[in-house]
Design a protein around this motif. Structure first.
Motif, PDB file in Angstrom:
ATOM      1  N   SER A  12       0.819  -1.219   0.000  1.00 37.02           N
ATOM      2  CA  SER A  12       0.000   0.000   0.000  1.00 37.02           C
ATOM      3  C   SER A  12       0.853   1.269   0.000  1.00 37.02           C
ATOM      4  CB  SER A  12      -0.968   0.014   1.183  1.00 37.02           C
ATOM      5  OG  SER A  12      -0.277   0.061   2.399  1.00 37.02           O
ATOM      6  N   MET A  13       2.149   1.148   0.250  1.00 35.55           N
ATOM      7  CA  MET A  13       3.041   2.308   0.203  1.00 35.55           C
ATOM      8  C   MET A  13       3.627   2.547  -1.180  1.00 35.55           C
ATOM      9  SD  MET A  13       5.128   1.891   3.776  1.00 35.55           S
ATOM     10  CE  MET A  13       6.307   3.132   3.337  1.00 35.55           C
ATOM     11  N   VAL A  14       3.538   1.589  -2.074  1.00 38.02           N
ATOM     12  CA  VAL A  14       4.180   1.671  -3.386  1.00 38.02           C
ATOM     13  C   VAL A  14       3.416   2.651  -4.278  1.00 38.02           C
ATOM     14  CG1 VAL A  14       4.799   0.363  -5.456  1.00 38.02           C
ATOM     15  CG2 VAL A  14       5.036  -0.686  -3.199  1.00 38.02           C
ATOM     16  N   PRO A  15       4.120   3.601  -4.897  1.00 38.44           N
ATOM     17  CA  PRO A  15       3.434   4.552  -5.781  1.00 38.44           C
ATOM     18  C   PRO A  15       2.728   3.830  -6.929  1.00 38.44           C
ATOM     19  CG  PRO A  15       5.747   5.129  -5.530  1.00 38.44           C
ATOM     20  CD  PRO A  15       5.550   3.821  -4.849  1.00 38.44           C
ATOM     21  N   LEU A  16       1.673   4.421  -7.393  1.00 38.36           N
ATOM     22  CA  LEU A  16       0.826   3.964  -8.491  1.00 38.36           C
ATOM     23  C   LEU A  16      -0.106   2.818  -8.117  1.00 38.36           C
ATOM     24  CD1 LEU A  16       3.249   4.215 -11.544  1.00 38.36           C
ATOM     25  CD2 LEU A  16       1.493   5.839 -10.850  1.00 38.36           C
ATOM     26  N   ILE A  17       0.349   1.828  -7.354  1.00 32.85           N
ATOM     27  CA  ILE A  17      -0.578   0.743  -7.018  1.00 32.85           C
ATOM     28  C   ILE A  17      -1.243   0.972  -5.656  1.00 32.85           C
ATOM     29  CG2 ILE A  17       0.511  -0.948  -8.490  1.00 32.85           C
ATOM     30  CD1 ILE A  17       1.854  -2.140  -6.042  1.00 32.85           C
ATOM     31  N   GLU A  18      -0.485   1.427  -4.696  1.00 33.28           N
ATOM     32  CA  GLU A  18      -0.977   1.867  -3.390  1.00 33.28           C
ATOM     33  C   GLU A  18      -2.053   0.948  -2.811  1.00 33.28           C
ATOM     34  OE1 GLU A  18      -1.990   6.026  -3.633  1.00 33.28           O
ATOM     35  OE2 GLU A  18      -0.222   6.479  -4.803  1.00 33.28           O
ATOM     36  N   LEU A  19      -3.015   1.541  -2.159  1.00 27.28           N
ATOM     37  CA  LEU A  19      -4.107   0.818  -1.503  1.00 27.28           C
ATOM     38  C   LEU A  19      -4.986   0.102  -2.511  1.00 27.28           C
ATOM     39  CD1 LEU A  19      -6.219   1.682   1.380  1.00 27.28           C
ATOM     40  CD2 LEU A  19      -7.347   2.213  -0.729  1.00 27.28           C
ATOM     41  N   ARG A  20      -5.019   0.596  -3.733  1.00 21.50           N
ATOM     42  CA  ARG A  20      -5.873   0.010  -4.770  1.00 21.50           C
ATOM     43  C   ARG A  20      -5.518  -1.443  -5.045  1.00 21.50           C
ATOM     44  NH1 ARG A  20      -5.662   5.122  -4.906  1.00 21.50           N
ATOM     45  NH2 ARG A  20      -6.968   6.475  -6.154  1.00 21.50           N
ATOM     46  N   ALA A  21      -4.261  -1.799  -4.876  1.00 17.76           N
ATOM     47  CA  ALA A  21      -3.840  -3.189  -5.040  1.00 17.76           C
ATOM     48  C   ALA A  21      -3.759  -3.905  -3.703  1.00 17.76           C
ATOM     49  CB  ALA A  21      -2.491  -3.256  -5.733  1.00 17.76           C
ATOM     50  N   ALA A  22      -3.462  -3.180  -2.646  1.00 17.16           N
ATOM     51  CA  ALA A  22      -3.259  -3.810  -1.343  1.00 17.16           C
ATOM     52  C   ALA A  22      -4.553  -4.399  -0.782  1.00 17.16           C
ATOM     53  CB  ALA A  22      -2.673  -2.805  -0.357  1.00 17.16           C
ATOM     54  N   VAL A  23      -5.676  -3.718  -0.987  1.00 15.34           N
ATOM     55  CA  VAL A  23      -6.946  -4.245  -0.465  1.00 15.34           C
ATOM     56  C   VAL A  23      -7.305  -5.576  -1.122  1.00 15.34           C
ATOM     57  CG1 VAL A  23      -9.434  -3.815  -0.339  1.00 15.34           C
ATOM     58  CG2 VAL A  23      -7.846  -2.025   0.331  1.00 15.34           C
ATOM     59  N   PRO A  24      -7.302  -5.669  -2.461  1.00 16.71           N
ATOM     60  CA  PRO A  24      -7.596  -6.984  -3.062  1.00 16.71           C
ATOM     61  C   PRO A  24      -6.589  -8.066  -2.669  1.00 16.71           C
ATOM     62  CG  PRO A  24      -7.763  -5.267  -4.726  1.00 16.71           C
ATOM     63  CD  PRO A  24      -7.205  -4.635  -3.490  1.00 16.71           C
ATOM     64  N   ILE A 142     -14.260   1.478  -2.131  1.00 16.15           N
ATOM     65  CA  ILE A 142     -14.588   1.087  -3.509  1.00 16.15           C
ATOM     66  C   ILE A 142     -13.853  -0.195  -3.889  1.00 16.15           C
ATOM     67  CG2 ILE A 142     -14.350   1.748  -5.936  1.00 16.15           C
ATOM     68  CD1 ILE A 142     -14.857   4.676  -5.001  1.00 16.15           C
ATOM     69  N   MET A 143     -12.563  -0.270  -3.576  1.00 12.73           N
ATOM     70  CA  MET A 143     -11.790  -1.464  -3.931  1.00 12.73           C
ATOM     71  C   MET A 143     -12.233  -2.681  -3.121  1.00 12.73           C
ATOM     72  SD  MET A 143     -10.064  -0.639  -6.452  1.00 12.73           S
ATOM     73  CE  MET A 143      -9.291  -2.239  -6.627  1.00 12.73           C
ATOM     74  N   GLY A 144     -12.608  -2.461  -1.875  1.00 13.90           N
ATOM     75  CA  GLY A 144     -13.111  -3.573  -1.066  1.00 13.90           C
ATOM     76  C   GLY A 144     -14.403  -4.131  -1.621  1.00 13.90           C
ATOM     77  N   LEU A 145     -15.314  -3.235  -2.012  1.00  8.50           N
ATOM     78  CA  LEU A 145     -16.577  -3.679  -2.608  1.00  8.50           C
ATOM     79  C   LEU A 145     -16.333  -4.372  -3.943  1.00  8.50           C
ATOM     80  CD1 LEU A 145     -18.882  -0.606  -1.849  1.00  8.50           C
ATOM     81  CD2 LEU A 145     -18.910  -2.848  -0.739  1.00  8.50           C
ATOM     82  N   ALA A 146     -15.442  -3.815  -4.737  1.00  8.09           N
ATOM     83  CA  ALA A 146     -15.141  -4.424  -6.030  1.00  8.09           C
ATOM     84  C   ALA A 146     -14.496  -5.801  -5.838  1.00  8.09           C
ATOM     85  CB  ALA A 146     -14.222  -3.517  -6.843  1.00  8.09           C
ATOM     86  N   SER A 147     -13.619  -5.922  -4.859  1.00 11.25           N
ATOM     87  CA  SER A 147     -12.955  -7.197  -4.605  1.00 11.25           C
ATOM     88  C   SER A 147     -13.922  -8.244  -4.080  1.00 11.25           C
ATOM     89  CB  SER A 147     -11.829  -7.019  -3.584  1.00 11.25           C
ATOM     90  OG  SER A 147     -10.854  -6.160  -4.104  1.00 11.25           O
ATOM     91  N   ALA A 148     -14.895  -7.802  -3.327  1.00 10.02           N
ATOM     92  CA  ALA A 148     -15.887  -8.731  -2.790  1.00 10.02           C
ATOM     93  C   ALA A 148     -16.935  -9.106  -3.827  1.00 10.02           C
ATOM     94  CB  ALA A 148     -16.562  -8.118  -1.560  1.00 10.02           C
ATOM     95  N   GLY A 149     -16.907  -8.454  -4.978  1.00 13.46           N
ATOM     96  CA  GLY A 149     -17.858  -8.772  -6.033  1.00 13.46           C
ATOM     97  C   GLY A 149     -19.173  -8.037  -5.932  1.00 13.46           C
ATOM     98  N   LEU A 150     -19.301  -7.141  -4.965  1.00 11.86           N
ATOM     99  CA  LEU A 150     -20.568  -6.449  -4.775  1.00 11.86           C
ATOM    100  C   LEU A 150     -20.876  -5.483  -5.916  1.00 11.86           C
ATOM    101  CD1 LEU A 150     -20.496  -5.741  -0.950  1.00 11.86           C
ATOM    102  CD2 LEU A 150     -21.728  -7.522  -2.165  1.00 11.86           C
TER     103      LEU A 150
END
Length: 158
Positions: A12-24, A142-150
């Motif tokens: 989640s600290m990495v630029p460009l991917i950040e939390l958007r990749a860490a949550v999934p 948003i990423m959590g909901l998307a990852s959960a398929g909602l």
């Protein structure tokens, strides 16, 4: 379990991917949702004060250097022009504009970019950090909901 949390924290600290990749990633490793979400937010927010306080100074310092000068000058000019356009469009809603910029999970619109933009726009430190924090929280939801398929399930319904 600690190794998994540390991995998610650093992703989640990495630029460009950040939390958007860490949550999934966290959800894919079967970590509990709330604790991993908090770890992702903390990891994404850790660089924010450093970026705000030092990125502009580094760009200004390097603007007249032989090898990196053109790139640093380009970054400063591009940031200034973009910031002025954003100020014109957002007006007094600059806080909300920054929040939405960071919160909508698209490539290049995360906490790193938002904080650099806030620094170049001369936003005050407190407002910038709070707007970026709320944006990171929104992106995480948003990423959590998307990852959960909602979000996919809602798309099928409508």
């Amino acid at each position: 379990m600690l190794k998994k949390y540390l991995f998610v924290f650093f992703v989640s600290m990495v630029p460009l991917i950040e939390l958007r990749a860490a949550v999934p990633i966290a959800l894919g490793m079967d970590l509990p949702v709330i604790p991993s979400y908090i770890v992702c937010i903390l990891g994404n927010m850790l660089p924010v004060p450093i970026i705000y306080l030092f990125a502009r100074k580094v760009l200004e310092w390097g603007a007249d250097k032989p090898v990196i000068g053109k790139f640093f000058t380009f970054c400063l000019e591009k940031g200034h022009k973009g910031g002025e356009k954003l100020k014109e469009k957002a007006g007094r809603g600059l806080f909300v504009a920054l929040l939405l910029f960071v919160g909508i999970p698209l490539p290049g619109t995360g906490a790193w970019t938002g904080t650099l933009a806030a620094s170049l726009l001369d936003m005050d430190f407190k407002s910038s950090v709070i707007a970026v924090l709320f944006g990171v929280v929104l992106a995480g939801i948003i990423m959590g909901l998307a990852s959960a398929g909602l979000l996919g399930a809602l798309g099928v319904l409508f």
